[in-house]
Every structure is written in structure tokens, then in C-alpha cells.
Design an enzyme around this catalytic site. Sequence first.
Site, PDB file in Angstrom:
ATOM      1  N   GLY A  52       0.826  -1.214   0.000  1.00 37.04           N
ATOM      2  CA  GLY A  52       0.000   0.000   0.000  1.00 37.04           C
ATOM      3  C   GLY A  52       0.853   1.253   0.000  1.00 37.04           C
ATOM      4  O   GLY A  52       0.597   2.205   0.759  1.00 37.04           O
ATOM      5  N   ALA A  53       1.852   1.272  -0.889  1.00 36.63           N
ATOM      6  CA  ALA A  53       2.765   2.432  -0.942  1.00 36.63           C
ATOM      7  C   ALA A  53       2.232   3.558  -1.822  1.00 36.63           C
ATOM      8  O   ALA A  53       2.852   4.613  -1.916  1.00 36.63           O
ATOM      9  CB  ALA A  53       4.131   1.974  -1.471  1.00 36.63           C
ATOM     10  N   GLY A  69      -1.257   7.686   1.277  1.00 40.54           N
ATOM     11  CA  GLY A  69      -1.331   7.775   2.736  1.00 40.54           C
ATOM     12  C   GLY A  69      -0.071   7.355   3.473  1.00 40.54           C
ATOM     13  O   GLY A  69       1.045   7.810   3.182  1.00 40.54           O
ATOM     14  N   PHE A  70      -0.236   6.494   4.474  1.00 34.90           N
ATOM     15  CA  PHE A  70       0.876   6.075   5.340  1.00 34.90           C
ATOM     16  C   PHE A  70       1.989   5.421   4.518  1.00 34.90           C
ATOM     17  O   PHE A  70       3.174   5.651   4.775  1.00 34.90           O
ATOM     18  CB  PHE A  70       0.422   5.038   6.385  1.00 34.90           C
ATOM     19  CG  PHE A  70      -0.656   5.488   7.330  1.00 34.90           C
ATOM     20  CD1 PHE A  70      -0.979   6.833   7.479  1.00 34.90           C
ATOM     21  CD2 PHE A  70      -1.342   4.562   8.104  1.00 34.90           C
ATOM     22  CE1 PHE A  70      -1.971   7.240   8.368  1.00 34.90           C
ATOM     23  CE2 PHE A  70      -2.330   4.956   8.996  1.00 34.90           C
ATOM     24  CZ  PHE A  70      -2.651   6.287   9.124  1.00 34.90           C
ATOM     25  N   ARG A  76      -2.187   0.280  -7.895  1.00 34.85           N
ATOM     26  CA  ARG A  76      -2.157   1.342  -8.911  1.00 34.85           C
ATOM     27  C   ARG A  76      -0.729   1.540  -9.427  1.00 34.85           C
ATOM     28  O   ARG A  76       0.066   2.279  -8.850  1.00 34.85           O
ATOM     29  CB  ARG A  76      -2.724   2.634  -8.319  1.00 34.85           C
ATOM     30  CG  ARG A  76      -4.243   2.565  -8.153  1.00 34.85           C
ATOM     31  CD  ARG A  76      -4.790   3.715  -7.364  1.00 34.85           C
ATOM     32  NE  ARG A  76      -4.525   3.607  -5.943  1.00 34.85           N
ATOM     33  CZ  ARG A  76      -4.947   4.477  -5.023  1.00 34.85           C
ATOM     34  NH1 ARG A  76      -5.666   5.521  -5.394  1.00 34.85           N
ATOM     35  NH2 ARG A  76      -4.674   4.315  -3.755  1.00 34.85           N
ATOM     36  N   SER A  94      -5.217  -0.508  14.059  1.00 37.22           N
ATOM     37  CA  SER A  94      -6.023   0.714  14.197  1.00 37.22           C
ATOM     38  C   SER A  94      -6.552   0.773  15.616  1.00 37.22           C
ATOM     39  O   SER A  94      -6.749  -0.269  16.260  1.00 37.22           O
ATOM     40  CB  SER A  94      -7.201   0.672  13.219  1.00 37.22           C
ATOM     41  OG  SER A  94      -8.128   1.698  13.533  1.00 37.22           O
ATOM     42  N   TYR A 101     -14.747  -3.742  10.060  1.00 37.83           N
ATOM     43  CA  TYR A 101     -13.440  -3.067   9.970  1.00 37.83           C
ATOM     44  C   TYR A 101     -12.683  -3.222  11.298  1.00 37.83           C
ATOM     45  O   TYR A 101     -11.530  -3.660  11.326  1.00 37.83           O
ATOM     46  CB  TYR A 101     -13.611  -1.586   9.618  1.00 37.83           C
ATOM     47  CG  TYR A 101     -12.266  -0.872   9.609  1.00 37.83           C
ATOM     48  CD1 TYR A 101     -11.298  -1.187   8.658  1.00 37.83           C
ATOM     49  CD2 TYR A 101     -11.950   0.084  10.580  1.00 37.83           C
ATOM     50  CE1 TYR A 101     -10.050  -0.566   8.668  1.00 37.83           C
ATOM     51  CE2 TYR A 101     -10.710   0.707  10.593  1.00 37.83           C
ATOM     52  CZ  TYR A 101      -9.768   0.384   9.643  1.00 37.83           C
ATOM     53  OH  TYR A 101      -8.531   0.981   9.661  1.00 37.83           O
ATOM     54  N   PRO A 144      -2.826   3.339  14.681  1.00 41.74           N
ATOM     55  CA  PRO A 144      -3.137   4.773  14.647  1.00 41.74           C
ATOM     56  C   PRO A 144      -4.625   5.037  14.873  1.00 41.74           C
ATOM     57  O   PRO A 144      -5.490   4.207  14.573  1.00 41.74           O
ATOM     58  CB  PRO A 144      -2.752   5.196  13.219  1.00 41.74           C
ATOM     59  CG  PRO A 144      -2.041   4.019  12.617  1.00 41.74           C
ATOM     60  CD  PRO A 144      -2.555   2.818  13.338  1.00 41.74           C
ATOM     61  N   PHE A 179      -8.093   7.425   3.104  1.00 36.85           N
ATOM     62  CA  PHE A 179      -8.861   6.424   3.842  1.00 36.85           C
ATOM     63  C   PHE A 179     -10.378   6.686   3.808  1.00 36.85           C
ATOM     64  O   PHE A 179     -11.170   5.786   3.501  1.00 36.85           O
ATOM     65  CB  PHE A 179      -8.351   6.406   5.285  1.00 36.85           C
ATOM     66  CG  PHE A 179      -9.060   5.454   6.199  1.00 36.85           C
ATOM     67  CD1 PHE A 179      -8.726   4.117   6.230  1.00 36.85           C
ATOM     68  CD2 PHE A 179     -10.066   5.904   7.051  1.00 36.85           C
ATOM     69  CE1 PHE A 179      -9.377   3.228   7.091  1.00 36.85           C
ATOM     70  CE2 PHE A 179     -10.722   5.034   7.905  1.00 36.85           C
ATOM     71  CZ  PHE A 179     -10.375   3.702   7.934  1.00 36.85           C
TER      72      PHE A 179
HETATM   73  P1  NDP Z   1      -5.077   5.144   2.007  1.00 34.49           P
HETATM   74  O1  NDP Z   1      -6.412   4.836   1.429  1.00 34.49           O
HETATM   75  O2  NDP Z   1      -4.490   6.474   1.774  1.00 34.49           O
HETATM   76  O3  NDP Z   1      -4.020   4.018   1.547  1.00 34.49           O
HETATM   77  C1  NDP Z   1      -4.377   2.657   1.503  1.00 34.49           C
HETATM   78  C2  NDP Z   1      -3.328   1.884   0.732  1.00 34.49           C
HETATM   79  O4  NDP Z   1      -3.696   0.483   0.744  1.00 34.49           O
HETATM   80  C3  NDP Z   1      -3.221   2.309  -0.718  1.00 34.49           C
HETATM   81  O5  NDP Z   1      -1.864   2.444  -1.060  1.00 34.49           O
HETATM   82  C4  NDP Z   1      -3.852   1.145  -1.477  1.00 34.49           C
HETATM   83  O6  NDP Z   1      -3.170   0.967  -2.721  1.00 34.49           O
HETATM   84  C5  NDP Z   1      -3.547  -0.028  -0.557  1.00 34.49           C
HETATM   85  N1  NDP Z   1      -4.464  -1.159  -0.792  1.00 34.49           N
HETATM   86  C6  NDP Z   1      -5.784  -1.218  -0.512  1.00 34.49           C
HETATM   87  N2  NDP Z   1      -6.275  -2.396  -0.946  1.00 34.49           N
HETATM   88  C7  NDP Z   1      -5.238  -3.093  -1.485  1.00 34.49           C
HETATM   89  C8  NDP Z   1      -5.117  -4.357  -2.110  1.00 34.49           C
HETATM   90  N3  NDP Z   1      -6.172  -5.177  -2.266  1.00 34.49           N
HETATM   91  N4  NDP Z   1      -3.916  -4.757  -2.563  1.00 34.49           N
HETATM   92  C9  NDP Z   1      -2.838  -3.937  -2.424  1.00 34.49           C
HETATM   93  N5  NDP Z   1      -2.881  -2.730  -1.853  1.00 34.49           N
HETATM   94  C10 NDP Z   1      -4.085  -2.299  -1.394  1.00 34.49           C
HETATM   95  O7  NDP Z   1      -5.240   4.882   3.583  1.00 34.49           O
HETATM   96  P2  NDP Z   1      -4.215   4.990   4.812  1.00 34.49           P
HETATM   97  O8  NDP Z   1      -2.854   5.305   4.363  1.00 34.49           O
HETATM   98  O9  NDP Z   1      -4.855   5.861   5.808  1.00 34.49           O
HETATM   99  O10 NDP Z   1      -4.313   3.504   5.349  1.00 34.49           O
HETATM  100  C11 NDP Z   1      -3.200   2.632   5.465  1.00 34.49           C
HETATM  101  C12 NDP Z   1      -3.493   1.629   6.564  1.00 34.49           C
HETATM  102  O11 NDP Z   1      -3.690   2.320   7.781  1.00 34.49           O
HETATM  103  C13 NDP Z   1      -4.745   0.796   6.354  1.00 34.49           C
HETATM  104  O12 NDP Z   1      -4.475  -0.520   6.788  1.00 34.49           O
HETATM  105  C14 NDP Z   1      -5.778   1.459   7.268  1.00 34.49           C
HETATM  106  O13 NDP Z   1      -6.758   0.548   7.681  1.00 34.49           O
HETATM  107  C15 NDP Z   1      -4.888   1.883   8.400  1.00 34.49           C
HETATM  108  N6  NDP Z   1      -5.367   2.964   9.255  1.00 34.49           N
HETATM  109  C16 NDP Z   1      -5.765   4.164   8.743  1.00 34.49           C
HETATM  110  C17 NDP Z   1      -6.179   5.185   9.592  1.00 34.49           C
HETATM  111  C18 NDP Z   1      -6.690   6.489   9.101  1.00 34.49           C
HETATM  112  O14 NDP Z   1      -7.430   7.175   9.857  1.00 34.49           O
HETATM  113  N7  NDP Z   1      -6.334   6.920   7.918  1.00 34.49           N
HETATM  114  C19 NDP Z   1      -6.139   5.002  11.051  1.00 34.49           C
HETATM  115  C20 NDP Z   1      -5.722   3.692  11.470  1.00 34.49           C
HETATM  116  C21 NDP Z   1      -5.328   2.737  10.605  1.00 34.49           C
HETATM  117  P3  NDP Z   1      -3.883   0.650  -4.144  1.00 34.49           P
HETATM  118  O15 NDP Z   1      -5.267   1.223  -4.082  1.00 34.49           O
HETATM  119  O16 NDP Z   1      -2.996   1.303  -5.146  1.00 34.49           O
HETATM  120  O17 NDP Z   1      -3.849  -0.841  -4.219  1.00 34.49           O
HETATM  121  C1  8X3 Z   2      -9.056   4.212  11.025  1.00 33.93           C
HETATM  122  C2  8X3 Z   2      -9.468   4.939  12.258  1.00 33.93           C
HETATM  123  O1  8X3 Z   2     -11.468   5.509  13.735  1.00 33.93           O
HETATM  124  O2  8X3 Z   2     -11.790   5.621  11.337  1.00 33.93           O
HETATM  125  O3  8X3 Z   2      -8.592   2.954  11.321  1.00 33.93           O
HETATM  126  O4  8X3 Z   2     -11.636   3.506  12.426  1.00 33.93           O
HETATM  127  S1  8X3 Z   2     -11.173   4.869  12.431  1.00 33.93           S
END
Ligand code: NDP
Ligand code: 8X3
Length: 248
Positions: free
Chosen positions: A9-10, A13-14, A35, A133, A146, A176, A183
Amino acid sequence: MAKTILITGATSGFGRACAEYFAGAGWQLILTGRRSERLEQLQTQLGVAVRQIISLDIRDREEVFEKLGSLDDIDVLLNNAGLALGLEPSWDVNIDDWETMVDTNIKGLMYCTRALLPQMVKRNSGHIINIGSTAGAWPYPGGNVYGGTKAFVQQFSRNLRADLIGSKVRVTILAPGMAESEFSDIRFKGDVEQAAKVYQGVEALRPEDIAETVFWIVSRPAHVNINAIEVMPVDQAWGPLAVHRQGK
Ligand code: NDP
Ligand code: 8X3
């Protein structure tokens, strides 16, 4: 020699912030996500720090083992790819959304771990960081599956450590709270207004905050294992338990 981190998931986001941070610190990167155009952009941006980009859907077990199974020198696996879909109550939810979250957040994370852990055990070195999370520990309405998937990530991380006792391989769960990324756009399926409301008037965590934390975790001395970290924005905290009062 520069160390290598593989980030799932590079593309956003994170994951993207971690790619940028680790590149700046002189690490080699293997970047994955679905992507491929975004992976190519990152490769152009980060140059020689990017050892490889791998277009990968972590839900596809065969693809994961085919593309990751032969890598034999990964120092850090950042299991970050994941998503939430919807916020509906359990009785009203789209069951396909539930399955997508289970397939990605649980099964995809399992596949990546199983594909890369043997080479770490063999080399008696390595670190797996799983992104959980606060939703894995603290329930909220609409968090149903979730939160369940992230509770899995928490206990799976601990159980990995239990398996790995006697080896030098480290495992950390990083949980986090609210962070601004794509997200919520994904959760609300492109409803940008609803997504924006989540962060309205809140100074949420930024992806860079998570990148710094991940870097700190892997930079501890080799005999130190950070088991778990929970990070929230100052603007977020727990509330009282809900009480339903008759007649209201
Ligand atoms: P983003 O939506 O910005 O990033 C998500 C990433 O996951 C993208 O790079 C996407 O890449 C990748 N991804 C999703 N589905 C797939 C798949 N089937 N195969 C490969 N890659 C996949 O969200 P965040 O950066 O916020 O989230 C990253 C992680 O942090 C997640 O696990 C999320 O649950 C967790 N998290 C997020 C929080 C928030 O509030 N934002 C808080 C706590 C946890 P692509 O679409 O190109 O495949
Ligand atoms: C993402 C944080 O509070 O939207 O994991 O579930 S929350």
C-alpha cells in the site's frame, strides 16, 4: 549496506509517506500496491532509493506468493495496505464490503507475512510491522467488521511474536487513530463531502507522523522489540459508554 523495506500500500497515505521517509534516510525500497501508475510516479520521484516496484493485489494469494515468495533479503515488511468500506450498522451493510475488508486486511496481510517470514527466520533477522487501528481495540457504531479485522491484526501480531521466540525477528503492531489520507474517500466510496466531514475542525494525524513512528520503531537496538504502539491526534480521545434510556 543499505537495508530494504517492503511496503504494502505504498501508493497513498501512510505507505507513501513511509516510502518518502525511508528513502530520505538512505533505505532501499520495494513498493507495492495495485495502482501501477502511482508506483511508477514514486519510482521517478525517489530515484535510486526504489529497488523495485511490484504491482500487486494482496487479496490474490497466488500473486502474492509468486511476486514476494522469492525475495530473500527483506529487512522490514510494513504490512500497511488496508481499507474500511462503509459505516452502516451490521444489519444494513453490504456483505461484499465486509468480504473485501476481510480479504484485504486479514487475508492479504496473512499472505504477505507468510510469503516473507521464512526468509527472515532463515536469516535470523528482520522486522514485521503491522498497521492496525484504534478501531481494533475501541468499538464504535459502524466499525463492525473493519474493527474486527484490526483486532485480528493486533492478536496475530502478538501470536507471531510468540512463534518467533528464540529468533531475532521482531514484530510490532502500530495502531493509529484518526489520520487524514485517502482512507475516508475509500470508506465513503468517493463521496468527498462525507469524507471531508470526518476531518472538519480536527487536527488529525498526518501520514508523516506515522512514517516517523515506523522509522523510530525499526531504529531501536536489535535486542529491543516494540510490541505495540497506539497513536492518536490530541484532538481525539475515548468517550463514555453509550446508554440507551427508555422513552428517548
Ligand atoms: P489510504 O487509502 O491512503 O491508503 C491505503 C493503501 O492500501 C493504498 O496504497 C492502497 O493501494 C492499498 N491497498 C488497498 N487495498 C489493497 C489491495 N487489495 N492490494 C494492495 N494494496 C491495497 O489509507 P491509509 O494510508 O490511511 O491507510 C493505510 C493503513 O492504515 C490501512 O491498513 C488502514 O486501515 C490503516 N489505518 C488508517 C487510519 C486512518 O485514519 N487513515 C487510522 C488507522 C489505521 P492501491 O489502491 O494502489 O492498491
Ligand atoms: C481508522 C481509524 O477511527 O476511522 O482505522 O476507524 S477509524
